[in-house]
Each structure stands twice: as structure tokens, then as C-alpha cells.
Write an enzyme that holds these catalytic residues in place. Structure first.
Site, PDB file in Angstrom:
ATOM      1  N   SER A  91       0.550  -1.003   0.090  1.00  0.00           N
ATOM      2  CA  SER A  91      -0.277  -0.221   0.016  1.00  0.00           C
ATOM      3  C   SER A  91       1.199   1.512   0.225  1.00  0.00           C
ATOM      4  CB  SER A  91      -0.673  -0.401   1.479  1.00  0.00           C
ATOM      5  OG  SER A  91      -2.186   0.863   0.782  1.00  0.00           O
ATOM      6  N   ASP A 110      -1.944  14.338  12.448  1.00  0.00           N
ATOM      7  CA  ASP A 110      -2.176  15.836  12.075  1.00  0.00           C
ATOM      8  C   ASP A 110      -1.129  15.454  11.077  1.00  0.00           C
ATOM      9  OD1 ASP A 110      -3.676  16.902  14.116  1.00  0.00           O
ATOM     10  OD2 ASP A 110      -2.022  17.029  15.492  1.00  0.00           O
ATOM     11  N   HIS A 159      -6.491  -6.644   0.801  1.00  0.00           N
ATOM     12  CA  HIS A 159      -5.864  -5.591   0.674  1.00  0.00           C
ATOM     13  C   HIS A 159      -4.529  -6.091   0.800  1.00  0.00           C
ATOM     14  CE1 HIS A 159      -3.977  -1.872  -0.275  1.00  0.00           C
ATOM     15  NE2 HIS A 159      -4.098  -1.205   1.381  1.00  0.00           N
TER      16      HIS A 159
END
Length: 306
Positions: free
Chosen positions: A132, A228, A287
Site C-alpha cells: 500500500s 495531524d 488489501h
């Protein structure tokens, strides 16, 4: 060809379908800019585990995906080290696992970390295996610094924008909304976080995966990933930097049969950037191919190395 998989090669003329070391290495900023000529990014000292093996063959280097860590490949790394006799490195990406946090979560920054780390460990060139987000990092490093990558494996990912295939932005929002009170036990903290995540994420396996990032720090449980920075760069993480030059080395795209992350429409770009690519499907895998079908995953890696 393995009996459990379908494999094909991308021809030029078109597509036809038929001992353990634990450490952080001090890394100085590199002056190398690779093939792109771009200004180098400042690297961070990545956390890694290195399994010893024969130095006569390129090491296997595993790069995890978004929200993952080097422990995702712990069992597979040990098994492949024993089966192949090779050195095996698993790495925490910046802002993940035990690696430092940084406001820069671009793929250019992530490959800078690797192009400094791998030579310092004496592991270049290597067999680079990325899942990924880690697969996109691996592809970009191969394209920018092909001398560092002897061969490449991209696990259930392609060098294109994958926003339409991903729920990761929703995962980030759900995780950021959770605030766990101080002095709560580990089991209670996990139950609370799981309950709050379940209203947004129905898949229990996905929640369990995300909860591996819940750790205790200064008397309370927090997310060890830098949410963040990930949220700020999520569109960039799900995209792929435009590239002109191709990677000439052997390349395997190892895909989950139940996953929709790699579409047939991605094949032309795979062929353009990786003209020596093979595509192999692992049936009954989603996945997270290595977690769903670990034995088939390892068999595919061994076959690719042969």
C-alpha cells in the site's frame, strides 16, 4: 506458476491477461537528489529490525502501509529469513511505529529516509517489498534511485491515484475524534476506542488493525501515529508523484483477489513505468494480502526470488 494464483507479464506491445538487531540509525541529511533533480528532503532516523543472513544475496526490505508498522511483517520476516537465508529488514515509516514524527509526510521525504538508511546498513541494492503506502514508497525509490533496488514487489497498490479505493480519510477522522481519559487501563482504553470506532468502521478486522496504534504515554493512551501529519498529507499519500523515467528491474505486483485497489485501468501506467512487471493475483486475499494469506504471500515472494 503457482497453482493458487494467476500470473501474467506486461508485454511491450500491450496487456494480455491469462539473529535480530533492533535499532534506530542516526541519519544525516543527504545531498543526493536522485534522478528527479529535486531538492533533497531532510531524513529522519527510522526505527528498524534487521534479521541476519547471508550477505551474498540482496536483503529483503519490507515497507508497511498507512497506519501500519514494522511488526506487521514480524512473522513473515522471520519465516523468509529462515527459508531464504537472506537478511531481512523491516522498517517503521516516519510518523509510524517507533520512528520519529515529522510534519513532512510526502513520498519524496519517505524515500529520502530509505536512500540514507539502506546504504548505511550495507543493504543496497535490496529486494524492496512494499504494501500500500509502502508499495508506493518502494516504487518511487526504484524509479528515482534504481541502483538501490535489485528487484521490486508492490503489494496491492499501483503507481496511480487510489483515493476512490480508500476509506483512510474516514479512519483518520474517526481516530482523531477519540479522547481517552487518563488513568484508564489498557483493556478499558481499547474497549472504549473500539466502541467509538465501530460507529464509523464496521469491519472488526480493520478496527483491530487501527487499535495496534493505541499506546500508553505519560499515563494515558494515545495514537502513536502522527494523525495531524497524516491528515494534512492524506491526498498526497493516496496519490503518486508523476514520473517520466521507468524502472528496468524485475518487478512483481502482488494483488489481493478480493481487493479493488488495483484496477485494469491502472495497467497501462504500470507497463509504462515498470516494463518488466509481472502481475500475480492471490485468491481469497483482500488489501492486506500478507495478513489474509501469509503462506501464499511468502510462496509468491520465494518464487519471484528464484
Amino acid at each position: 506458476m503457482l497453482s493458487w494464483a494467476r500470473t501474467w507479464r506486461l508485454p511491450h506491445g500491450g496487456l494480455e491477461l491469462p539473529g535480530i538487531y533492533f535499532s534506530r540509525v542516526p541519519v544525516a541529511p543527504s545531498s543526493s537528489s536522485g534522478r528527479s533533480g529535486a531538492k533533497p528532503r531532510r531524513s529522519v532516523p527510522l526505527s528498524y529490525n534487521l534479521l541476519d543472513g547471508e550477505a551474498g544475496h540482496p536483503a529483503l526490505v519490507f515497507l508497511h502501509g498507512l497506519f501500519g508498522s514494522k511488526t506487521n511483517f514480524k512473522s513473515i520476516a522471520k519465516a523468509l529469513a529462515q527459508q531464504t537465508g537472506r537478511r531481512v529488514l523491516t522498517v517503521d515509516a516516519r510518523n509510524h511505529g517507533d520512528s520519529p514524527h515529522s510534519p513532512d509526510m510526502s513520498y519524496e521525504a519517505m524515500i529520502q529516509d530509505l536512500q540514507d538508511l539502506l546504504p548505511q546498513l550495507g543493504l543496497a541494492p535490496c529486494v524492496l517489498i512494499g504494501h500500500s503506502m509502502g508499495g508506493k514508497t518502494a516504487m518511487l525509490l526504484a524509479l528515482q534511485r534504481p541502483e538501490l533496488v535489485e528487484r521490486l514487489v508492490a503489494v496491492d497498490i499501483s503507481p496511480v491515484n487510489t483515493i476512490t479505493s480508500s476509506n483512510f480519510p474516514a479512519y483518520m477522522a474517526a481516530m482523531k475524534a477519540i479522547d481517552i481519559p487518563e488513568k484508564m487501563s489498557r483493556s478499558s482504553a481499547r474497549r472504549l476506542a473500539d466502541k467509538k470506532l465501530s460507529s464509523h468502521i464496521q469491519d472488526a478486522a480493520v478496527r483491530e488493525f487501527l487499535l495496534t496504534n493505541l499506546v500508553e504515554a505519560d499515563g494515558r493512551f494515545v495514537w502513536r501515529v502522527n494523525l495531524d501529519a497524516l491528515a494534512q498529507h492524506v491526498d498526497e499519500i493516496l496519490a503518486f508523484p508523476p514520473q517520466q523515467e521507468s524502472y528496468p528491474g524485475p518487478t512483481l505486483f502482488l494483488l489481493g483477489g478480493k481487493s479493488d485497489f488495483v484496477h485494469p485501468s491502472h495497467h497501462p501506467e504500470i507497463q509504462r513505468l515498470f516494463p518488466g512487471a509481472q502481475i500475480q493475483i492471490v485468491p481469497d486475499a483482500g488489501h492486506w494480502v500478507h495478513a489474509d494469506r501469509p503462506h501464499d504471500f511468502m510462496a509468491a515472494i520465494r518464487s519471484f526470488l528464484a
